[in-house]
Design a protein around this motif. Structure first.
Motif, PDB file in Angstrom:
ATOM      1  N   ASP A   1     -19.235 -22.536  13.320  1.00  0.00           N
ATOM      2  CA  ASP A   1     -20.475 -22.062  13.938  1.00  0.00           C
ATOM      3  C   ASP A   1     -20.660 -20.576  13.634  1.00  0.00           C
ATOM      4  OD1 ASP A   1     -21.162 -24.452  15.086  1.00  0.00           O
ATOM      5  OD2 ASP A   1     -20.006 -24.065  16.928  1.00  0.00           O
TER       6      ASP A   1
ATOM      7  N   GLU B   1     -23.936 -29.321   2.193  1.00  0.00           N
ATOM      8  CA  GLU B   1     -23.140 -29.023   3.397  1.00  0.00           C
ATOM      9  C   GLU B   1     -21.800 -28.361   3.050  1.00  0.00           C
ATOM     10  OE1 GLU B   1     -23.854 -30.906   7.047  1.00  0.00           O
ATOM     11  OE2 GLU B   1     -25.344 -29.632   6.055  1.00  0.00           O
TER      12      GLU B   1
ATOM     13  N   LYS C   1     -16.893 -27.866   5.555  1.00  0.00           N
ATOM     14  CA  LYS C   1     -18.328 -28.140   5.685  1.00  0.00           C
ATOM     15  C   LYS C   1     -18.977 -26.989   6.465  1.00  0.00           C
ATOM     16  CE  LYS C   1     -18.391 -32.352   3.986  1.00  0.00           C
ATOM     17  NZ  LYS C   1     -18.975 -32.429   2.635  1.00  0.00           N
ATOM     18  N   THR C   2     -20.246 -26.776   6.239  1.00  0.00           N
ATOM     19  CA  THR C   2     -20.932 -25.704   6.979  1.00  0.00           C
ATOM     20  C   THR C   2     -20.872 -25.957   8.486  1.00  0.00           C
ATOM     21  OG1 THR C   2     -22.996 -26.896   6.644  1.00  0.00           O
ATOM     22  CG2 THR C   2     -22.565 -25.041   5.171  1.00  0.00           C
ATOM     23  N   THR C   3     -20.873 -27.240   8.851  1.00  0.00           N
ATOM     24  CA  THR C   3     -20.857 -27.565  10.283  1.00  0.00           C
ATOM     25  C   THR C   3     -19.487 -27.327  10.917  1.00  0.00           C
ATOM     26  OG1 THR C   3     -20.488 -29.828   9.575  1.00  0.00           O
ATOM     27  CG2 THR C   3     -22.729 -29.243  10.284  1.00  0.00           C
ATOM     28  N   ASP C   4     -18.463 -27.069  10.089  1.00  0.00           N
ATOM     29  CA  ASP C   4     -17.121 -26.820  10.653  1.00  0.00           C
ATOM     30  C   ASP C   4     -17.023 -25.440  11.305  1.00  0.00           C
ATOM     31  OD1 ASP C   4     -16.242 -29.243   9.764  1.00  0.00           O
ATOM     32  OD2 ASP C   4     -15.332 -28.468   7.918  1.00  0.00           O
TER      33      ASP C   4
END
Ligand code: FES
Lengths: 119, 351
Positions: free
Chosen positions: A13, A113, A8-11
């Motif tokens: 930073d 995402e 996921k993109t949130t995985d």
């Protein structure tokens, strides 16, 4: 065409990287400070070190005169955890000291995402 | 990683002690000076930043933050089991390096004994694959001989370790050390510490220093050969560790040519230097330059024997050489020699 959601993109930073699996291949996904994603084979072209154990950083650029340091490109360079060779994330993973060599790379796109790696 | 068909004898592995781990092995008052008075060995190197984690492989730092090389379990997992080592020779980190200490020989002597005891108990007796190096305070040859007598007969001690630093070890002052080593079937292992390769000083950049380390190895070999160490102690062998190997043909030719002209000055030399080299000096491979197979084979040919080179990884340091990637492909018989048999033939105490 082979493609796969690797994380996921949130995985990841901005300024960080992560080892993922793309089929049988261990693939390093890097996210530069501008939020873009890049993917390379997670194995150094020199002696095969796992690149995710290295760092993403900047580099002293090569237009310096003797005795001058200019540190630039923060978050855009992968340095190998062993011998420290530098690879340019935004220039196809080319090695700074020898741009003819580059890390095998993969295409990446983001949908919602999902970070999708494809060949 | 696929296991090597040839089981590796790795001639340079750096285990590392932390001062707090060695305290229980140290006699008083030296323990007191470290524990209460914050003694640490003096350091010289002005640049400790060559790679991502200083002078260590970044992935060899322990997950809990302890320094690379300081934990046997982690080393087993990352190196010995992963590669499938048959044997590994421990060569320690630079700190402590009793023979490199300037002054306070009493502390150096105490540290050498404590280190040997720690190495035997925490490493050699805990893993069958690991063999060790006897540490001494060579500045005091009498004390050094005493230490070799004390631990040199341990079945897993294979060599006496001397740093390549600012002392030339061929001087007759140090010969009692070689005599004691020979008596106990120990070889001499020489590893660079922080040699002042630059006319007694440090160059401006690490890259210069690291490029020139082999010159320090060349100096020690030249010094020991012409000071007659190998003629005086015919059963002694010297393992030159971590200087690479592409310089070997050069120094063989150079010494032979000089010997033909200048033999009169060193009449105790009974053999030409390259013959001494072939019989009594061995060289570890790391850090290996990137050579083609043809270049590599040409070098072996120039050495006149394929029995000099012994593979080494230098784990866990930044310039680690991978056993599967550092050297070009070679014929299985040669590989067997370089990766295992040459070291086994060299160290009398290695099974
Ligand atoms: S293995 Fe990456 S720089 Fe050597």
């Amino acid at each position: 065409m082979k493609e796969q959601v690797v994380c996921k993109t949130t995985d990841i930073d901005p300024g960080e990287m992560k080892a993922t699996n793309f089929g049988k291949q261990n693939v390093l996904v890097c996210r530069t400070l501008d939020g873009e994603f890049y993917a390379f084979l997670n194995q150094c072209t020199h002696q095969g070190a796992p690149l995710d154990k290295g760092i993403m950083c900047g580099a002293t650029i090569d237009t310096s005169k003797p005795g001058e340091y200019h540190y630039r490109r923060n978050g855009e360079i992968i340095r190998c955890p062993w011998h420290g060779r530098e690879f340019d994330i935004k220039n196809e993973g080319r090695m700074l000291a020898n741009p003819e060599k580059k890390l095998p790379n993969y295409k990446v796109r983001v949908e919602d995402e999902d970070v999708i790696v494809y060949k | 990683m696929a296991k090597n068909q040839i089981r590796l004898v790795d001639t340079d592995i750096h285990e590392r002690v932390q001062y707090k781990d060695i305290l229980e092995y140290l006699d008083e008052p030296f323990k007191h000076y470290i524990e209460n008075c914050h003694w640490i060995q003096e350091k010289h190197m002005p640049y400790t930043q060559p790679a991502v984690a200083g002078v260590d492989r970044a992935d060899a730092i322990l997950p809990d933050g302890r320094p690379a090389g300081s934990d046997l379990g982690f080393m087993q997992e990352q190196l010995l089991d992963e590669i499938g080592h048959e044997y590994g020779i421990l060569t320690s980190a630079l700190d402590p390096s009793p023979s490199s200490m300037h002054g306070w020989y009493e502390m150096a002597i105490a540290l050498a004994s404590a280190y040997n005891n720690w190495q035997i108990k925490e490493w050699l007796e805990k893993d069958d694959r690991l063999y060790g190096s006897v540490h001494i305070a060579a500045q005091d040859p009498k004390a050094a001989v005493k230490e070799i007598e004390r631990v040199g007969s341990h079945p897993k001690m294979v060599q006496v370790l001397l740093p390549i630093d600012d002392i030339m070890w061929g001087d007759p002052f140090y010969h009692p050390i070689f005599e004691a080593a020979e008596k106990h079937h120990l070889m001499i292992g020489m590893h660079h510490n922080e040699p002042p390769i630059y006319y007694g000083k440090w160059p401006r950049y690490f890259i210069e220093w690291h490029t020139l380390i082999p010159t320090a190895h060349i100096k020690q070999i030249t010094n020991m050969v012409f000071n007659g160490v190998f003629d005086k102690f015919p059963n002694l062998g010297l393992m030159m560790i971590e200087g690479g190997f592409t310089w070997v043909p050069h120094i063989m030719w150079k010494m032979d040519q000089q010997y033909r002209d200048l033999r009169h000055e060193v009449p105790w030399l009974k053999r030409k230097p390259s013959d001494i080299f072939k019989k009594q000096i061995r060289v570890t491979t790391q850090p290996a330059e990137e050579l083609t197979k043809q270049e590599f084979m040409s070098l072996i040919e120039q050495m006149g024997t394929d029995e000099i080179l012994c593979f080494s990884t230098d784990y866990p340091h930044w310039d680690y050489d991978s056993p599967t990637r550092a050297l070009p492909n070679m014929d299985p018989e040669l590989k067997q020699k370089i990766f295992a048999d040459n070291a086994k033939a060299f160290y009398p105490k290695l099974p």
